[in-house]
Each structure stands twice: as C-alpha cells, then as structure tokens.
Write a protein that holds these residues in place. Structure first.
Motif, PDB file in Angstrom:
ATOM      1  N   THR A  71      30.640 102.553  21.358  1.00 52.00           N
ATOM      2  CA  THR A  71      30.078 103.563  22.260  1.00 52.00           C
ATOM      3  C   THR A  71      29.503 104.787  21.532  1.00 52.00           C
ATOM      4  O   THR A  71      29.076 105.734  22.184  1.00 52.00           O
ATOM      5  CB  THR A  71      31.132 104.039  23.273  1.00 52.00           C
ATOM      6  OG1 THR A  71      32.216 104.663  22.571  1.00 52.00           O
ATOM      7  CG2 THR A  71      31.643 102.887  24.124  1.00 52.00           C
ATOM      8  N   GLU A  79      30.996 112.925  33.038  1.00 50.83           N
ATOM      9  CA  GLU A  79      31.414 111.537  33.261  1.00 50.83           C
ATOM     10  C   GLU A  79      31.023 110.630  32.099  1.00 50.83           C
ATOM     11  O   GLU A  79      31.818 109.801  31.650  1.00 50.83           O
ATOM     12  CB  GLU A  79      30.842 111.000  34.572  1.00 50.83           C
ATOM     13  CG  GLU A  79      31.449 111.635  35.802  1.00 50.83           C
ATOM     14  CD  GLU A  79      32.963 111.492  35.873  1.00 50.83           C
ATOM     15  OE1 GLU A  79      33.496 110.409  35.562  1.00 50.83           O
ATOM     16  OE2 GLU A  79      33.628 112.482  36.232  1.00 50.83           O
ATOM     17  N   THR A  80      29.796 110.774  31.622  1.00 57.27           N
ATOM     18  CA  THR A  80      29.313 109.946  30.505  1.00 57.27           C
ATOM     19  C   THR A  80      30.140 110.190  29.257  1.00 57.27           C
ATOM     20  O   THR A  80      30.537 109.254  28.559  1.00 57.27           O
ATOM     21  CB  THR A  80      27.829 110.245  30.219  1.00 57.27           C
ATOM     22  OG1 THR A  80      27.079 110.005  31.402  1.00 57.27           O
ATOM     23  CG2 THR A  80      27.302 109.388  29.088  1.00 57.27           C
ATOM     24  N   ALA A  96      33.995 109.095  29.687  1.00 58.67           N
ATOM     25  CA  ALA A  96      34.175 107.644  29.866  1.00 58.67           C
ATOM     26  C   ALA A  96      34.421 106.903  28.561  1.00 58.67           C
ATOM     27  O   ALA A  96      35.067 105.850  28.568  1.00 58.67           O
ATOM     28  CB  ALA A  96      32.958 107.057  30.580  1.00 58.67           C
ATOM     29  N   VAL A  97      33.945 107.437  27.452  1.00 54.21           N
ATOM     30  CA  VAL A  97      34.064 106.699  26.183  1.00 54.21           C
ATOM     31  C   VAL A  97      35.078 107.305  25.210  1.00 54.21           C
ATOM     32  O   VAL A  97      35.314 106.758  24.138  1.00 54.21           O
ATOM     33  CB  VAL A  97      32.690 106.542  25.504  1.00 54.21           C
ATOM     34  CG1 VAL A  97      31.734 105.774  26.394  1.00 54.21           C
ATOM     35  CG2 VAL A  97      32.101 107.881  25.101  1.00 54.21           C
TER      36      VAL A  97
END
Length: 119
Positions: A16, A83-84, A87-88
């Motif tokens: 990611t 959020e992006t 998320a990782v």
C-alpha cells in the motif's frame, strides 16, 4: 532557539506504499501545511518496504498538542484524506525530541520524501 520535533513512523499494510504516498503528497501534507504545521520531511523509510515517516517541528509540547488536536478534529481532515490514509496504517509510533534550527534544516535538505518511493 530549539524546537520540538515529532518523528512519526508508520507501518503500512503490504503493497500500500504507493497509495499512502499519493494521499500524503496530494492531500495530507498540503492540509497540514495550510493548518500551520511545519512539515520538515516525510516519505518512504529507507529501512523497510512498507514503512513511512513524517517529521514535524513545533515550538513546544503545548503547541504540538494544540495544532494536532485542531487538525485531526477538523472537517478538512475528517472529510478529506483521513479514510484513505487510515485504511492502510497497521500501526504508528511517535517520538519527540528537541533539535536546533540547523539540525532541522539539515533534515529538510537531506530527506525530501516528495520524490516518492522508488519503482
């Protein structure tokens, strides 16, 4: 006058790094800078494939806490890249220490994460 720097390291989910870096360069770092954070350096860590770092400078611990509370609670962050980015992230760790302006400027010159990950 010495400044307090925060070094935040991130362990990212495998594979990611490019997504995380893109979100950092295009959204997170511009938001941080617009909110008055002194972003000294950021980018992929040299030691591990899915590791990343962010270095910021503050006047003192009260300044760090006030700026971060305001930023991470802001609608720009919450409705923007939050959020992006989250998320990782598998985990992150912070360290804070005092540095001279010369040392901070040396970090700026020698570690330009804007170029992005190799490959």
């Amino acid at each position: 006058m010495q400044r307090l720097i925060q070094i935040r390291t991130y362990q990212l989910a495998p594979g990611t790094l490019l997504t995380f870096h893109r979100a950092f360069v295009e959204a997170a770092v511009p938001l941080l800078r617009a909110a008055g954070h002194d972003v000294v350096s950021f980018g992929p860590s040299l030691h591990k494939e899915d590791a990343y770092y962010l270095i910021r400078a503050y006047d003192d611990l009260a300044d760090l806490n006030a700026r971060q509370d305001a930023f991470y609670g802001s609608p720009e962050w919450r409705k923007g890249p939050r959020e992006t980015v989250l998320a990782v992230i598998q985990q992150y760790l912070d360290a804070v220490l005092w540095l001279s302006p010369d040392a901070i400027n040396d970090l700026r010159r020698r570690n330009t994460g804007d170029a992005g990950p190799a490959g």
